[in-house]
Design a protein around this motif. Structure first.
Motif, PDB file in Angstrom:
ATOM      1  N   GLY A 111       6.042 -68.527  22.096  1.00  0.00           N
ATOM      2  CA  GLY A 111       6.551 -67.169  21.957  1.00  0.00           C
ATOM      3  C   GLY A 111       7.666 -66.864  22.930  1.00  0.00           C
ATOM      4  N   ALA A 152       1.610 -63.740  22.917  1.00  0.00           N
ATOM      5  CA  ALA A 152       2.242 -64.316  24.100  1.00  0.00           C
ATOM      6  C   ALA A 152       2.243 -63.381  25.298  1.00  0.00           C
ATOM      7  N   THR A 188       1.963 -67.007  17.968  1.00  0.00           N
ATOM      8  CA  THR A 188       2.972 -67.226  18.999  1.00  0.00           C
ATOM      9  C   THR A 188       2.293 -67.111  20.361  1.00  0.00           C
ATOM     10  N   ILE A 232       1.805 -63.891  11.107  1.00  0.00           N
ATOM     11  CA  ILE A 232       2.271 -64.225  12.456  1.00  0.00           C
ATOM     12  C   ILE A 232       1.504 -63.334  13.424  1.00  0.00           C
ATOM     13  N   VAL A 282       3.054 -71.625  18.029  1.00  0.00           N
ATOM     14  CA  VAL A 282       4.498 -71.616  18.263  1.00  0.00           C
ATOM     15  C   VAL A 282       4.752 -70.950  19.604  1.00  0.00           C
ATOM     16  N   ALA A 314      10.577 -65.990  16.887  1.00  0.00           N
ATOM     17  CA  ALA A 314      10.169 -67.391  16.975  1.00  0.00           C
ATOM     18  C   ALA A 314       9.216 -67.760  15.852  1.00  0.00           C
ATOM     19  N   GLY A 315       8.317 -66.846  15.525  1.00  0.00           N
ATOM     20  CA  GLY A 315       7.393 -67.102  14.431  1.00  0.00           C
ATOM     21  C   GLY A 315       8.097 -67.241  13.101  1.00  0.00           C
ATOM     22  N   SER A 343       9.084 -62.972  20.217  1.00  0.00           N
ATOM     23  CA  SER A 343       7.980 -63.782  19.702  1.00  0.00           C
ATOM     24  C   SER A 343       7.949 -63.777  18.173  1.00  0.00           C
ATOM     25  N   ALA A 359       1.159 -62.106  17.168  1.00  0.00           N
ATOM     26  CA  ALA A 359       1.846 -62.039  18.459  1.00  0.00           C
ATOM     27  C   ALA A 359       0.807 -62.128  19.570  1.00  0.00           C
ATOM     28  N   GLN A 361       4.383 -70.549  26.350  1.00  0.00           N
ATOM     29  CA  GLN A 361       4.756 -71.967  26.263  1.00  0.00           C
ATOM     30  C   GLN A 361       3.797 -72.875  27.028  1.00  0.00           C
TER      31      GLN A 361
END
Length: 222
Positions: free
Chosen positions: A73, A10, A51, A6, A71, A83-84, A80, A8, A54
């Motif tokens: 975040g 975002a 992530t 994953i 995805v 969410a992952g 985030s 990060a 949006q």
């Protein structure tokens, strides 16, 4: 062992002085996130999930391989990563999860491989670290030096950080919704899980301000 990462990605680029997400800021003509994903795959990760903000999915899709999953975040790093994890299917093959910062684009594949090797050897959680070489002090509320802890046992923590998937998922499930941690090792430590370490690398430095980006540009140009 099947590893999924994953990433990060975002965060904003405000401290870099950029008007786009930090992960999309170019380094030697390529976005930071593209470098980070490439290093993970070269180090032995089977799948990568990123992530992203949006409203920036299309921009990320344009610079990443089609097999990389995107995805939405959260507002914070902790959100985030939540969410992952939630985006991983319950029946996915992944038995270990690595969490990496897009802002560490030049992390060598060897660091990724060391994290994976520690997980394969039975560690439930593992982080790459470097020794602290400067004298480090604690200060009081007035900014005066209050203590100087011995640096021999101090370490700087990097990413990617690796975890048994169920350990990381359970630790996040036990976390209060408003809880915030600066990294995922802190999340699992809060759940009582010991965290092992492997050697990090100076090239895995985090890009936060413009000077960091200039240093990374110099490394790529060598």
């Amino acid at each position: 062992m099947h590893a999924v990462a994953i990433v990060a990605a975002a965060g904003s680029g405000s401290r870099l002085g950029a008007d786009l997400p930090k992960a999309l800021v170019p380094l030697a003509g390529r976005p930071l996130v593209a470098w980070a994903v490439e290093g993970l795959l070269a180090g032995g990760v089977a799948e990568v999930l990123v992530t992203v903000p949006q409203d920036q999915r299309a921009a990320f899709a344009a610079v990443l391989p089609p097999e990389v999953r995107l995805v939405g975040g959260g507002v914070t790093r902790t959100a985030s990563v939540r969410a992952g994890l939630a985006a991983l299917p319950a029946d996915a093959d992944a038995d270990v999860v690595l969490v990496h910062d897009a802002a560490r684009p030049l992390t060598p594949p060897d660091v990724v491989a060391r994290v994976l090797a520690a997980l394969a050897g039975g560690a439930a959680a593992v982080v790459p670290v470097l020794p602290v070489v400067d004298t480090t002090v604690l200060v009081d509320d007035a900014g005066r030096v209050a203590d100087a802890p011995p640096r021999e046992r101090l370490r700087r923590v990097q990413t990617p950080q690796g975890f048994d998937r169920s350990v990381l998922a359970d630790a996040y499930a036990a976390l209060a919704e408003d809880a915030e941690f600066t990294d995922d090792a802190a999340v699992v430590r809060a759940a009582g899980v010991p965290v092992a370490t492997v050697a990090g690398d100076e090239r895995a430095a985090k890009i936060t301000v413009a000077h960091d980006l200039a240093v990374a540009e110099g490394q790529v140009a060598r």
